[in-house]
Write an enzyme that holds these catalytic residues in place. Sequence first.
Site, PDB file in Angstrom:
ATOM      1  N   LYS A  11       0.823  -1.203   0.000  1.00 38.86           N
ATOM      2  CA  LYS A  11       0.000   0.000   0.000  1.00 38.86           C
ATOM      3  C   LYS A  11       0.868   1.270   0.000  1.00 38.86           C
ATOM      4  O   LYS A  11       2.100   1.189   0.166  1.00 38.86           O
ATOM      5  CB  LYS A  11      -0.926  -0.050   1.219  1.00 38.86           C
ATOM      6  CG  LYS A  11      -1.890  -1.247   1.195  1.00 38.86           C
ATOM      7  CD  LYS A  11      -2.733  -1.269   2.468  1.00 38.86           C
ATOM      8  CE  LYS A  11      -3.764  -2.389   2.433  1.00 38.86           C
ATOM      9  NZ  LYS A  11      -4.625  -2.367   3.638  1.00 38.86           N
ATOM     10  N   TYR A  51     -12.228  -2.151  -3.071  1.00 40.34           N
ATOM     11  CA  TYR A  51     -12.710  -2.315  -1.693  1.00 40.34           C
ATOM     12  C   TYR A  51     -14.227  -2.176  -1.588  1.00 40.34           C
ATOM     13  O   TYR A  51     -14.741  -1.856  -0.501  1.00 40.34           O
ATOM     14  CB  TYR A  51     -12.013  -1.302  -0.780  1.00 40.34           C
ATOM     15  CG  TYR A  51     -10.622  -1.746  -0.347  1.00 40.34           C
ATOM     16  CD1 TYR A  51     -10.441  -2.888   0.435  1.00 40.34           C
ATOM     17  CD2 TYR A  51      -9.495  -1.014  -0.699  1.00 40.34           C
ATOM     18  CE1 TYR A  51      -9.183  -3.288   0.843  1.00 40.34           C
ATOM     19  CE2 TYR A  51      -8.223  -1.411  -0.283  1.00 40.34           C
ATOM     20  CZ  TYR A  51      -8.075  -2.553   0.485  1.00 40.34           C
ATOM     21  OH  TYR A  51      -6.833  -2.954   0.899  1.00 40.34           O
ATOM     22  N   ASN A 114      -1.837  -0.022   7.084  1.00 42.66           N
ATOM     23  CA  ASN A 114      -1.228  -1.275   7.556  1.00 42.66           C
ATOM     24  C   ASN A 114      -0.341  -1.953   6.503  1.00 42.66           C
ATOM     25  O   ASN A 114      -0.201  -3.164   6.477  1.00 42.66           O
ATOM     26  CB  ASN A 114      -2.305  -2.218   8.102  1.00 42.66           C
ATOM     27  CG  ASN A 114      -3.338  -2.591   7.060  1.00 42.66           C
ATOM     28  OD1 ASN A 114      -3.266  -2.126   5.915  1.00 42.66           O
ATOM     29  ND2 ASN A 114      -4.291  -3.431   7.424  1.00 42.66           N
ATOM     30  N   HIS A 117      -1.851  -5.583   1.763  1.00 42.82           N
ATOM     31  CA  HIS A 117      -3.134  -6.285   1.653  1.00 42.82           C
ATOM     32  C   HIS A 117      -2.856  -7.671   1.095  1.00 42.82           C
ATOM     33  O   HIS A 117      -1.951  -7.847   0.266  1.00 42.82           O
ATOM     34  CB  HIS A 117      -4.087  -5.541   0.704  1.00 42.82           C
ATOM     35  CG  HIS A 117      -5.292  -6.364   0.341  1.00 42.82           C
ATOM     36  ND1 HIS A 117      -6.409  -6.440   1.158  1.00 42.82           N
ATOM     37  CD2 HIS A 117      -5.534  -7.188  -0.713  1.00 42.82           C
ATOM     38  CE1 HIS A 117      -7.283  -7.266   0.605  1.00 42.82           C
ATOM     39  NE2 HIS A 117      -6.785  -7.733  -0.533  1.00 42.82           N
ATOM     40  N   GLU A 128      -9.699 -10.893  -6.909  1.00 44.14           N
ATOM     41  CA  GLU A 128      -8.745  -9.791  -6.756  1.00 44.14           C
ATOM     42  C   GLU A 128      -7.625  -9.862  -7.795  1.00 44.14           C
ATOM     43  O   GLU A 128      -7.157  -8.824  -8.284  1.00 44.14           O
ATOM     44  CB  GLU A 128      -8.177  -9.792  -5.331  1.00 44.14           C
ATOM     45  CG  GLU A 128      -9.233  -9.434  -4.294  1.00 44.14           C
ATOM     46  CD  GLU A 128      -8.698  -9.342  -2.873  1.00 44.14           C
ATOM     47  OE1 GLU A 128      -9.439  -8.838  -2.016  1.00 44.14           O
ATOM     48  OE2 GLU A 128      -7.543  -9.784  -2.619  1.00 44.14           O
TER      49      GLU A 128
HETATM   50  P1  CMP Z   1      -7.021  -4.787   4.352  1.00 41.61           P
HETATM   51  O1  CMP Z   1      -6.526  -6.098   4.822  1.00 41.61           O
HETATM   52  O2  CMP Z   1      -6.528  -4.279   3.040  1.00 41.61           O
HETATM   53  O3  CMP Z   1      -8.620  -4.813   4.314  1.00 41.61           O
HETATM   54  C1  CMP Z   1      -9.419  -3.674   4.468  1.00 41.61           C
HETATM   55  C2  CMP Z   1      -8.651  -2.473   4.915  1.00 41.61           C
HETATM   56  O4  CMP Z   1      -9.412  -1.449   5.520  1.00 41.61           O
HETATM   57  C3  CMP Z   1      -7.667  -2.875   5.984  1.00 41.61           C
HETATM   58  O5  CMP Z   1      -6.649  -3.683   5.451  1.00 41.61           O
HETATM   59  C4  CMP Z   1      -7.238  -1.508   6.507  1.00 41.61           C
HETATM   60  O6  CMP Z   1      -6.310  -0.857   5.643  1.00 41.61           O
HETATM   61  C5  CMP Z   1      -8.555  -0.729   6.422  1.00 41.61           C
HETATM   62  N1  CMP Z   1      -9.227  -0.556   7.704  1.00 41.61           N
HETATM   63  C6  CMP Z   1      -9.419   0.615   8.317  1.00 41.61           C
HETATM   64  N2  CMP Z   1     -10.069   0.475   9.465  1.00 41.61           N
HETATM   65  C7  CMP Z   1     -10.335  -0.841   9.604  1.00 41.61           C
HETATM   66  C8  CMP Z   1     -11.015  -1.604  10.617  1.00 41.61           C
HETATM   67  N3  CMP Z   1     -11.531  -1.060  11.696  1.00 41.61           N
HETATM   68  N4  CMP Z   1     -11.094  -2.934  10.421  1.00 41.61           N
HETATM   69  C9  CMP Z   1     -10.580  -3.510   9.307  1.00 41.61           C
HETATM   70  N5  CMP Z   1      -9.917  -2.826   8.324  1.00 41.61           N
HETATM   71  C10 CMP Z   1      -9.801  -1.495   8.469  1.00 41.61           C
END
Ligand code: CMP
Length: 144
Positions: A11, A51, A114, A117, A128
């Site tokens: 990311k 998303y 984070n 993904h 995906e």
């Molecule tokens: P990802 O695994 O890409 O899946 C959805 C993304 O939403 C997650 O990583 C985070 O980058 C983002 N995100 C933000 N807030 C939350 C939350 N509370 N729970 C899960 N994903 C979140």
Amino acid sequence: MSVEQTLSIIKPDGIQKNLIGEIYNRFEKAGLEIVASKMLHLSKDQAEGFYSVHSERPFYSDLVNYMMSGPVMVQVLQGESAIDANRKIMGATNPSEAAAGSIRADFADSIEENIVHGSDGPETAIHEINFFFDDSEICQRTRT
Ligand code: CMP
């Protein structure tokens, strides 16, 4: 155990922190092969579309803006149980809950930003991968 493919994204925060090589090294050290890879700067349509499953969640708008905030690397990883293997390498979504030595424990600032993904199951992985790659862009290793 079976050979699987999974979709991985580094990311915008991972690119900003110059972690492409570090993260690719972790994939390869775990025995995963990168069989497709490209850098993209996602449009709003791409970020929202990727998303869309989260469109009703309160964090959706911030997530879309985050994913558009800089370039990303998207890659297809292939190997034995690649979906679970990649999820183990990444660590839990929330870095404060991620296992020591995982990408998110080592580098992520928050649950929102984070670093990586990864697809969460076989059907998601197919969807995906097809979101970002044509079949012709996935290159099987031909040297053994
Ligand atoms: P990802 O695994 O890409 O899946 C959805 C993304 O939403 C997650 O990583 C985070 O980058 C983002 N995100 C933000 N807030 C939350 C939350 N509370 N729970 C899960 N994903 C979140």
